[in-house]
Design an enzyme around this catalytic site. Sequence first.
Site, PDB file in Angstrom:
ATOM      1  N   LYS A  35       0.838  -1.199   0.000  1.00  0.00           N
ATOM      2  CA  LYS A  35       0.000   0.000   0.000  1.00  0.00           C
ATOM      3  C   LYS A  35       0.878   1.256   0.000  1.00  0.00           C
ATOM      4  O   LYS A  35       2.075   1.188   0.306  1.00  0.00           O
ATOM      5  CB  LYS A  35      -0.899  -0.011   1.239  1.00  0.00           C
ATOM      6  N   ARG A 137     -12.105   0.510  13.293  1.00  0.00           N
ATOM      7  CA  ARG A 137     -12.065   1.168  11.989  1.00  0.00           C
ATOM      8  C   ARG A 137     -13.089   0.544  11.046  1.00  0.00           C
ATOM      9  O   ARG A 137     -14.131   1.115  10.799  1.00  0.00           O
ATOM     10  CB  ARG A 137     -10.636   1.063  11.445  1.00  0.00           C
ATOM     11  N   TYR A 266      14.222  31.929   5.887  1.00  0.00           N
ATOM     12  CA  TYR A 266      13.032  32.666   6.330  1.00  0.00           C
ATOM     13  C   TYR A 266      13.086  32.954   7.823  1.00  0.00           C
ATOM     14  O   TYR A 266      13.518  32.120   8.624  1.00  0.00           O
ATOM     15  CB  TYR A 266      11.774  31.837   6.033  1.00  0.00           C
TER      16      TYR A 266
END
Length: 401
Positions: A35, A137, A266
């Site tokens: 996956k 789930r 930054y």
Amino acid sequence: MAGTWIEVDLDAVVGNYREVIKHLHPQARCMAVVKADAYGLGAIEVARALEEEGCEAFAVTRVEEGLFLREHGIEGIILVLGPTMKEEWLQAIEAQLQLSLSEISSISELNDICSNMGQELQQNVKVHIKVETGMGRTGFRISELGELINALRNAPNVEVSGVYTHFARAAQRDQSYTLGQYERFKAFTDQLEEGGIYPTWKHVCNSAAFLDHPEWHHDFVRIGTLLIGHYPGQAFSGRLGLKDPWTAKSQIVHLRKVPKGTNVGYQSLYHTKKETKLAVIPVGYADGFGVAPHFVPQGWLDFLKIVIKNFIALFGIFLGQERVELKGRTVRVAGKIGMQLTVLDVGGQDCMLGDEVIIPLRRTVANARVPRRYRKNGQMLSKRVVKEGILPTCPEYSHLV
Ligand SMILES: *Cc1c(COP(=O)(O)O)cnc(C)c1O
């Protein structure tokens, strides 16, 4: 190739697979969980290498991932672990993907799709019953068993290939929760069989449970983490002879000597403390560098650690805590990581434009646009082995290889 890329050693993946096989119960087989693009390594390349090695089954979360594997010639069993939607079913059945079943209403609908396919095309849909035992789930609870058995009896085209559950805390030292999950799974499957439904295969183990519970290997173990060379937790470290197949690399594309007191990046969060050299590498958070999943502290001690870490960071001590490796030496990132550029304070280290830097880029968040280069049988392949050399979901990939 210049820029930033990831080297994936498929020989290491295959080696990890062999390590798993060595410790597998003789009756069980390994289902490779590929996956999320094989946890970032590349689902097609990983699945192909493993299929050549004799791996017969693969698992993904979504139908589109399964179709992608089929389109690229993966012939083995492909199980879709996640919930699926009606709109995807016909395509999934045609591609012979096996689906996880978590809802009663899907059963008759899947059956209808199969019986409407026309005689020549007709095939059964193979499903794996997902049992909810504590993950919270997806999956059926034991209270739904009666209804489930009835629905399956009335669906001759729905073939029950498997029954499985997924552990929520298998990597924890305290196994009581996992034991409870297994008990509930056992009770569920016993009653299912008493009701006349006999799934071909049972499977419960992820990487952690595979290592700790050889008695639960059943017909398949579902392994992801170990194949990519990681252990599911520190306590498991060294249990197998795993190799890390992943090296993310970038290159110095700008180099400049600067005086003491130079502000970098930054918000000017970094200032050089003495005369030094700054090197720029073309990688940033858009590529996944410096990006981590959001972790919720586990208990007070963990919470305290995070607070202290942030407190220290306020004084600039831990700023630029990301580190990279340049010619075997550790080098600090200077200031904030940018969207696509990062500055390194290389100090007095001898280096030049084009030098390679190894960067800690997390696998599962590494952007799919970052080119992967594969090593197989000791040789570097030129680019991704996918058809046309590009990921279909990612058209901008082509100019990067
Ligand atoms: C991801 C996943 C696995 C693999 O787990 P690892 O710990 O990475 O081996 C197994 N089963 C299911 C249902 C999963 O979602």
